[in-house]
Every structure is written in structure tokens, then in C-alpha cells.
Design an enzyme around this catalytic site. Structure first.
Site, mmCIF file in Angstrom:
data_model
loop_
_atom_site.group_PDB
_atom_site.id
_atom_site.type_symbol
_atom_site.label_atom_id
_atom_site.label_comp_id
_atom_site.label_asym_id
_atom_site.label_seq_id
_atom_site.Cartn_x
_atom_site.Cartn_y
_atom_site.Cartn_z
ATOM 1 N N TRP A 157 -36.242 36.984 -22.826
ATOM 2 C CA TRP A 157 -36.843 36.065 -23.913
ATOM 3 C C TRP A 157 -38.013 35.090 -23.305
ATOM 4 O O TRP A 157 -38.449 34.571 -24.169
ATOM 5 C CB TRP A 157 -35.724 35.520 -24.596
ATOM 6 C CG TRP A 157 -34.500 34.804 -23.707
ATOM 7 C CD1 TRP A 157 -33.385 35.246 -23.224
ATOM 8 C CD2 TRP A 157 -34.814 33.642 -22.898
ATOM 9 N NE1 TRP A 157 -32.710 34.707 -22.533
ATOM 10 C CE2 TRP A 157 -33.477 33.611 -22.206
ATOM 11 C CE3 TRP A 157 -35.780 32.602 -22.823
ATOM 12 C CZ2 TRP A 157 -33.241 32.708 -21.323
ATOM 13 C CZ3 TRP A 157 -35.601 31.447 -22.058
ATOM 14 C CH2 TRP A 157 -33.996 31.468 -21.264
ATOM 15 N N LYS A 167 -45.351 45.760 -17.807
ATOM 16 C CA LYS A 167 -44.588 47.064 -17.688
ATOM 17 C C LYS A 167 -45.311 48.185 -18.391
ATOM 18 O O LYS A 167 -45.463 49.440 -17.886
ATOM 19 C CB LYS A 167 -43.250 47.085 -18.024
ATOM 20 C CG LYS A 167 -42.353 45.839 -17.087
ATOM 21 C CD LYS A 167 -40.991 45.705 -17.610
ATOM 22 C CE LYS A 167 -40.359 44.617 -17.108
ATOM 23 N NZ LYS A 167 -40.108 44.848 -15.410
ATOM 24 N N VAL A 236 -29.064 38.486 -13.447
ATOM 25 C CA VAL A 236 -28.616 39.485 -12.012
ATOM 26 C C VAL A 236 -27.554 40.201 -12.574
ATOM 27 O O VAL A 236 -27.288 41.424 -12.076
ATOM 28 C CB VAL A 236 -28.094 38.399 -11.061
ATOM 29 C CG1 VAL A 236 -27.325 38.957 -9.951
ATOM 30 C CG2 VAL A 236 -29.422 37.498 -10.179
ATOM 31 N N GLU A 256 -36.403 43.066 -11.873
ATOM 32 C CA GLU A 256 -36.936 41.658 -11.511
ATOM 33 C C GLU A 256 -36.210 40.842 -11.837
ATOM 34 O O GLU A 256 -35.926 40.522 -13.148
ATOM 35 C CB GLU A 256 -38.463 41.599 -12.157
ATOM 36 C CG GLU A 256 -39.406 42.474 -11.578
ATOM 37 C CD GLU A 256 -40.125 42.104 -10.501
ATOM 38 O OE1 GLU A 256 -39.806 41.157 -9.940
ATOM 39 O OE2 GLU A 256 -40.921 42.958 -9.934
ATOM 40 N N CYS A 289 -38.835 32.103 -13.987
ATOM 41 C CA CYS A 289 -38.053 32.951 -13.108
ATOM 42 C C CYS A 289 -38.555 32.357 -11.716
ATOM 43 O O CYS A 289 -38.015 31.935 -10.734
ATOM 44 C CB CYS A 289 -38.090 34.188 -13.035
ATOM 45 S SG CYS A 289 -39.830 34.994 -13.126
ATOM 46 N N GLY A 458 -34.133 40.667 -6.850
ATOM 47 C CA GLY A 458 -34.387 41.843 -7.215
ATOM 48 C C GLY A 458 -34.657 43.114 -6.329
ATOM 49 O O GLY A 458 -34.831 42.836 -5.191
ATOM 50 N N GLU A 462 -43.775 44.986 -8.635
ATOM 51 C CA GLU A 462 -44.794 45.472 -9.663
ATOM 52 C C GLU A 462 -46.127 44.852 -9.279
ATOM 53 O O GLU A 462 -46.302 44.051 -8.608
ATOM 54 C CB GLU A 462 -44.054 44.715 -11.022
ATOM 55 C CG GLU A 462 -42.916 45.388 -11.570
ATOM 56 C CD GLU A 462 -42.365 44.815 -12.872
ATOM 57 O OE1 GLU A 462 -42.745 45.678 -13.712
ATOM 58 O OE2 GLU A 462 -41.709 43.584 -13.024
HETATM 59 P P1 NAD Z 1 -30.628 39.222 -19.385
HETATM 60 O O1 NAD Z 1 -30.258 39.934 -18.312
HETATM 61 O O2 NAD Z 1 -29.288 38.690 -20.471
HETATM 62 O O3 NAD Z 1 -31.175 39.967 -20.646
HETATM 63 C C1 NAD Z 1 -32.502 40.524 -20.138
HETATM 64 C C2 NAD Z 1 -32.628 41.856 -21.263
HETATM 65 O O4 NAD Z 1 -31.892 42.708 -20.962
HETATM 66 C C3 NAD Z 1 -32.740 41.625 -22.747
HETATM 67 O O5 NAD Z 1 -33.599 42.536 -23.406
HETATM 68 C C4 NAD Z 1 -31.220 42.128 -22.898
HETATM 69 O O6 NAD Z 1 -31.186 42.518 -24.260
HETATM 70 C C5 NAD Z 1 -30.992 43.134 -21.990
HETATM 71 N N1 NAD Z 1 -29.761 43.519 -21.491
HETATM 72 C C6 NAD Z 1 -28.491 42.686 -21.516
HETATM 73 N N2 NAD Z 1 -27.386 43.450 -21.306
HETATM 74 C C7 NAD Z 1 -27.832 44.788 -21.057
HETATM 75 C C8 NAD Z 1 -27.120 45.801 -20.728
HETATM 76 N N3 NAD Z 1 -25.709 45.802 -20.567
HETATM 77 N N4 NAD Z 1 -27.733 46.927 -20.682
HETATM 78 C C9 NAD Z 1 -29.090 47.027 -21.104
HETATM 79 N N5 NAD Z 1 -29.624 45.942 -21.244
HETATM 80 C C10 NAD Z 1 -29.066 44.815 -21.505
HETATM 81 O O7 NAD Z 1 -31.372 38.000 -19.098
HETATM 82 P P2 NAD Z 1 -31.948 36.737 -20.016
HETATM 83 O O8 NAD Z 1 -31.349 35.579 -20.195
HETATM 84 O O9 NAD Z 1 -33.058 37.407 -21.207
HETATM 85 O O10 NAD Z 1 -33.242 36.279 -19.083
HETATM 86 C C11 NAD Z 1 -33.290 35.332 -18.088
HETATM 87 C C12 NAD Z 1 -33.255 35.949 -16.944
HETATM 88 O O11 NAD Z 1 -34.200 36.763 -16.461
HETATM 89 C C13 NAD Z 1 -33.302 34.761 -15.690
HETATM 90 O O12 NAD Z 1 -32.406 34.981 -14.705
HETATM 91 C C14 NAD Z 1 -34.798 34.824 -15.217
HETATM 92 O O13 NAD Z 1 -34.955 34.403 -14.055
HETATM 93 C C15 NAD Z 1 -35.196 36.317 -15.387
HETATM 94 N N6 NAD Z 1 -36.437 36.606 -15.369
HETATM 95 C C16 NAD Z 1 -36.815 37.350 -14.028
HETATM 96 C C17 NAD Z 1 -38.502 37.311 -14.144
HETATM 97 C C18 NAD Z 1 -38.923 38.065 -12.792
HETATM 98 O O14 NAD Z 1 -39.952 38.789 -12.872
HETATM 99 N N7 NAD Z 1 -38.428 38.196 -11.674
HETATM 100 C C19 NAD Z 1 -39.262 37.130 -15.061
HETATM 101 C C20 NAD Z 1 -38.383 36.452 -15.983
HETATM 102 C C21 NAD Z 1 -37.107 36.096 -16.237
#
Ligand code: NAD
Length: 491
Positions: A157, A167, A236, A256, A289, A458, A462
Site C-alpha cells: 500500500w 512490474k 517478510v 522485494e 522500504c 528479498g 528488478e
Molecule cells: P504485506 O506483506 O502485508 O502485503 C503486501 C501485499 O501482499 C498486499 O497486496 C497483500 O494483500 C498481499 N498479501 C498478504 N498476505 C498474502 C498472502 N498470504 N498471499 C498473497 N498475498 C498476500 O505488506 P504491506 O504491509 O502491504 O507492505 C509493507 C511492506 O512492504 C514493508 O515491509 C515494506 O518494507 C515492504 N516494501 C518493500 C519494497 C521494496 O521494493 N523492497 C517497496 C515497498 C514496500
């Protein structure tokens, strides 16, 4: 079933999925709220077994024709897709700032233009995708990059439009069909992207958007063995589950994840520049992130650095992300505000001292003060875990070796920042174990350059050719130069 559209500041946003070129509503719905004030923006369809099956069937049906198109023909579609994003620039800005709390100014000047580029640039690069051959005495190896099939894209989000298009560009340009699962806390710009694909005339099934929660809709999509690639950005914990599930199906995934990146300030750094950059770590309320959230500063300059940084932090304008002057906006969800507050409380209970901030911000319930905590131990929770809010830690060091040891002393390895005299800072940067590190700078990125992390940050990279390597099956078509005659002695 929810109404077909909801209204965000006069902009109609479809509440359903986009599957096989059509909008589809579900009986099940979920609420999406604005992080600005938690007002309900509307209800969105929650994909279940029927919608997941429909999307996979549509993407599978569309794949052969889309994959068979020359890259130049796909580029025509994708250029129109990018242009449709541009035509709706105002809508993307207004909707994402309301739905995800991303600063309107950042949307307008950074994210929307970059998202158009994410589609157009990869479409252009795909023209050269098949131009690789290996010429040997024996044979010509034609190295093919064939599209893998159905690519599942799952995004978080904190920057939904940017991360989806980053992507989508390479996945579609390489000839895959796509199912996009936007984040349930900020689903609306995913829906606008479907409008763009439709208006651009992308063939039905080439891009499908299935809305829903991660644990339900996302998990069903991930579990399906017909998915050829999973490109995930998020936490993670989710990545672990996705990797296990994809592993059972032997489906490659790109992950990622989070970061706890070091921000090193050496004794010979330009302190004013370093301090101004450090204040930038509060951008997007720290929900970034790649932010350098662990300030590691040489003992001889730490007091000056903190005083200078404080000057910049005091000037930060915390407020409504729809106001173009705002620099620090809201936290996405009440649960995240609680989580951030919990980290800070526990850190203080364990002996940390806030140099500034440490509480909810007076601006509103969804806001948290830009915070800097010192007196933190390397093995403490606050140093070792990603907060994903406007909370930084400060540790001092007396030698390069200690700076490197502290910088490398977490399980994360996404990015980093190193300020100092250029040769000195570069030498230290080379010793930091992360996917990327900025020397005397921050946030410089290029679509051709690799992006990604190591360890808990990760798997995979990309950007440029790295994106194509992930979304393609590489095949070597070997054509011998001399007539080939089978023989048991032949190697
Ligand atoms: P999250 O893992 O809770 O959710 C991310 C996405 O995964 C959402 O669309 C969610 O609906 C989906 N999801 C959740 N559980 C799932 C499952 N069991 N199967 C399939 N999909 C599922 O993460 P978040 O809270 O939305 O995002 C924050 C995290 O993202 C932070 O840790 C941040 O560091 C990371 N992030 C990383 C990067 C990068 O490029 N490295 C960029 C932005 C955010």
C-alpha cells in the site's frame, strides 16, 4: 454487492475487479478508508474462488496471442496504456493521495510520470530482447527470451501505482499476461489502471485486476499452479508464506521486502548535506522500504550533525497529503499507528531516549511525530526490526570498522546511504552488505539499474534486464554451423 463505482473528490472509481476485459462485482466486499481521516471511501469487491478462476482462465486464454505478437506490436498497445495513465494524471494524484496518503505533490511530479515511464521504457527495451546470440566455431546459439505465461503481481500500500507499473511494464512487454492483486488498504489506483488498459485497447485477459485481501484472494492466486511467475513486494512474513507455497509448485518468485538500512555519516562528511538528506527519511511518513532508518554517525561530529538535522526536521510540514506544501503525511491505517507507537514505547522502556518526537502528532489521529531515538543497543528490537513509520535510531561510532559492523549487523540488506569524503565514503560503502547503497546522495534510481535486497530484504532484482530475466523463460536454440552427424564420441 457494492455500487459499481465510488466517488473520490468527484472522481468515479470502479469498485469491481477487471477480468477478461470486463468489470465484475463480487457478493463479498471490503471497506477502503482514507488514511487522512479514516473516512470510508467505499466498498470494494473481494475476489473469491470464482473470480480467481475467471482471472486465471482469462489470462491463460489471452496468453498465446499476446506472447506471439512481435514486441513492436505490444509496444503500440503499451504506449497507449502509458498515455492513458498520463491522461488520467489528475485522477491518479487525487485518488492515491486520498486512498494511500501519498503526497499529492510527489504523485504529480514523481510517481505519475515515473509510472508512465515504467510502461513505456520497458516496452521500448523489449524490442531488443531477442537480440542475443553466441557465435562459436560449432554453432550459433540463438538465446531466446520467451514469455513465461501468467504473471501474478502483488503489491503493497505504500506506493501502489509506482510499484504496480514497475512490474507491469516488463511483464507485459515481455509477452506475459498478468493478474494484478492490489493492496487491500489502498486498492483504488489498481482499479484506475484497469481503466487505462481498457481505454488503450489491451486485448481482453492480457491485464486482469483482482481485488481482495491478501490472506484470501492473494493466497488463492499464489496457490494456483497455473501461475508461471509471482512478483511480490511487501512484508517478510507474507514473503515467507509465498515462497513456501510457490516452492511447492516450483514457481519462481521475485521478493522485494523490507529494510532497516544504515545511514552512515563519516567524520569527513559534509554535515549540512548529510543532515538535509537524513531529514528526507521522514518522507511518506517513513513508510518507505529503502529509507536509511539507522543513523550511524561518527562520535566527533554527532552533536553537530544532530543539531543541524534538527533544524531541517523542525521545518518539515506535517499535514494533509492533498496540500501541495505538505512534506509528511499520514500513516496508512490505525493498526499501523498502534504498531509504530508500540515500537517506540518498548524502545523507551528498554532505555532509548527520544531526541525529538516519540508520540502521535497533534495534527491528527493518523499522524506520528518524526522521531529520533538514541541510546539504542545494536541487538534491541528497535534497531533490528523495520518500523515502517517516521522513526529513526541514532548510534555513534569511532572507527570505520565499527560503522561497517553496525551497518551490517541486522538481518536486512536492502539499501544504505554513506556520507563522507567521496573516496572514503565509497570505500566504506563497498563494505556494506546490501543490494544498493548511495554515496553522498539518496534515492537516485534508473530503470536500467538493478533494485532489490539480500537476506531478509528479498530475493531477486528488478530493473532493466533483471526484470526481463525474471519474467522470461530463457531458451537456447542451437543451430550447428556444419552438418551434424550423430556419433557416440560426440560431446
Ligand atoms: P504485506 O506483506 O502485508 O502485503 C503486501 C501485499 O501482499 C498486499 O497486496 C497483500 O494483500 C498481499 N498479501 C498478504 N498476505 C498474502 C498472502 N498470504 N498471499 C498473497 N498475498 C498476500 O505488506 P504491506 O504491509 O502491504 O507492505 C509493507 C511492506 O512492504 C514493508 O515491509 C515494506 O518494507 C515492504 N516494501 C518493500 C519494497 C521494496 O521494493 N523492497 C517497496 C515497498 C514496500
Amino acid at each position: 454487492m457494492s455500487p459499481a463505482t465510488l466517488d473520490v473528490a468527484g472522481i468515479a472509481v470502479a469498485t469491481g475487479h477487471y477480468i477478461d476485459g470486463r468489470r465484475l462485482q463480487s457478493e463479498e466486499t471490503f471497506e477502503t478508508c482514507s488514511p487522512i481521516d479514516q473516512r470510508v471511501l467505499g466498498r470494494i469487491s473481494e475476489g473469491g474462488a470464482v473470480e480467481v478462476e475467471a482471472a486465471i482462465t482469462a489470462a491463460g486464454r489471452a496468453f498465446p496471442a499476446w506472447a506471439a505478437l512481435p514486441a513492436a506490436s505490444r509496444k503500440l498497445f503499451l504506449d497507449r496504456f502509458a498515455a492513458e495513465i498520463g491522461r488520467r494524471a489528475d485522477a491518479f494524484c487525487v485518488v492515491e493521495s486520498n486512498d494511500a496518503g501519498v503526497l499529492l505533490s510527489r504523485m504529480r511530479h514523481g510517481i505519475v510520470p515515473r509510472s508512465m515511464l515504467n510502461i513505456g521504457w520497458f516496452a521500448e527495451q523489449a524490442l531488443q530482447l531477442q537480440d542475443r546470440s553466441i557465435d562459436t566455431d560449432q554453432a550459433l546459439h540463438n538465446v531466446r527470451h520467451d514469455p513465461a505465461g501468467i504473471a501474478l503481481i502483488i503489491t503493497p500500500w505504500n506506493s501502489p501505482l509506482m510499484l504496480a507499473t514497475w512490474k507491469l511494464g516488463p511483464a507485459l512487454a515481455a509477452g506475459n499476461t498478468v493478474i494484478l492483486k492490489p493492496p487491500e488498504w489502498a486498492p483504488l489506483t489498481g482499479s484506475l489502471l484497469a481503466d487505462c488498459a481498457h481505454a488503450a485497447g489491451l486485448p481482453a485477459g492480457v491485464l486482469n485486476v483482482v481485488q481482495g485481501s491478501g490472506g484470501n484472494t492473494g493466497a488463492q492466486l499464489v496457490s494456483d499452479p497455473r501461475i508461471a511467475r509471482i512478483s511480490f513486494t511487501g512484508s517478510v512474513a507474507t514473503a515467507r508464506w509465498i515462497a513456501q507455497t510457490a516452492g511447492a509448485n516450483l514457481v519462481p518468485c521475485s521478493l522485494e521486502l523490507g529494510g532497516k538500512s544504515p545511514f552512515i555519516v563519516l567524520e569527513d562528511a559534509d554535515l549540512d548535506n548529510a543532515a538535509a538528506t537524513a531529514a528526507l527519511m521522514y518522507r511518506n511518513a517513513g513508510q518507505v522500504c529503502l529509507a536509511g532508518t539507522r543513523l550511524l554517525v561518527h562520535t566527533r561530529v554527532v552533536d553537530d550533525f544532530v543539531a543541524t538535522m534538527r533544524g531541517y526536521v523542525d521545518q518539515l510540514r506535517v499535514g494533509d497529503p492533498r496540500d501541495e506544501a505538505t512534506e509528511v503525511g499520514p500513516i496508512i491505517h490505525p493498526r499501523q499507528v498502534e504498531r509504530i507507537g508500540g515500537f517506540v514505547e518498548r524502545a523507551i522502556a528498554a532505555g532509548a531516549c527520544p531526541l525529538w518526537g516519540g508520540r502521535r502528532h497533534a495534527y491528527g489521529a493518523q499522524y506520528f511525530e518524526p522521531t529520533l531515538l538514541t541510546d539504542v543497543a545494536q541487538d534491541s528490537e528497535i534497531v533490528q526490526n523495520e518500523v515502517f513509520g517516521p522513526v529513526l535510531t541514532l548510534q555513534a561510532f569511532g572507527s570505520d570498522d565499527l560503522a561497517v559492523e553496525l551497518a551490517n549487523g541486522t538481518d536486512y540488506g536492502l539499501g544504505g546511504v554513506c556520507y563522507g569524503e567521496t573516496a572514503h565514503a565509497t570505500a566504506v560503502a563497498l563494505r556494506i552488505r546490501t543490494g544498493f547503497i548511495w554515496v553522498n546522495s539518496f534515492g537516485i534510481r534508473d530503470l536500467a539499474a538493478p533494485f532489490g535486497g539480500i537476506r531478509r530484504s528479498g530475493i531477486g532484482r528488478e530493473g532493466g534486464g533483471w526484470s526481463f530475466e525474471f519474467f522470461c523463460d530463457v531458451k537456447d536454440v542451437v543451430v550447428p554451423k556444419k552438418p551434424f552427424r550423430a556419433s557416440f564420441s560426440h560431446r
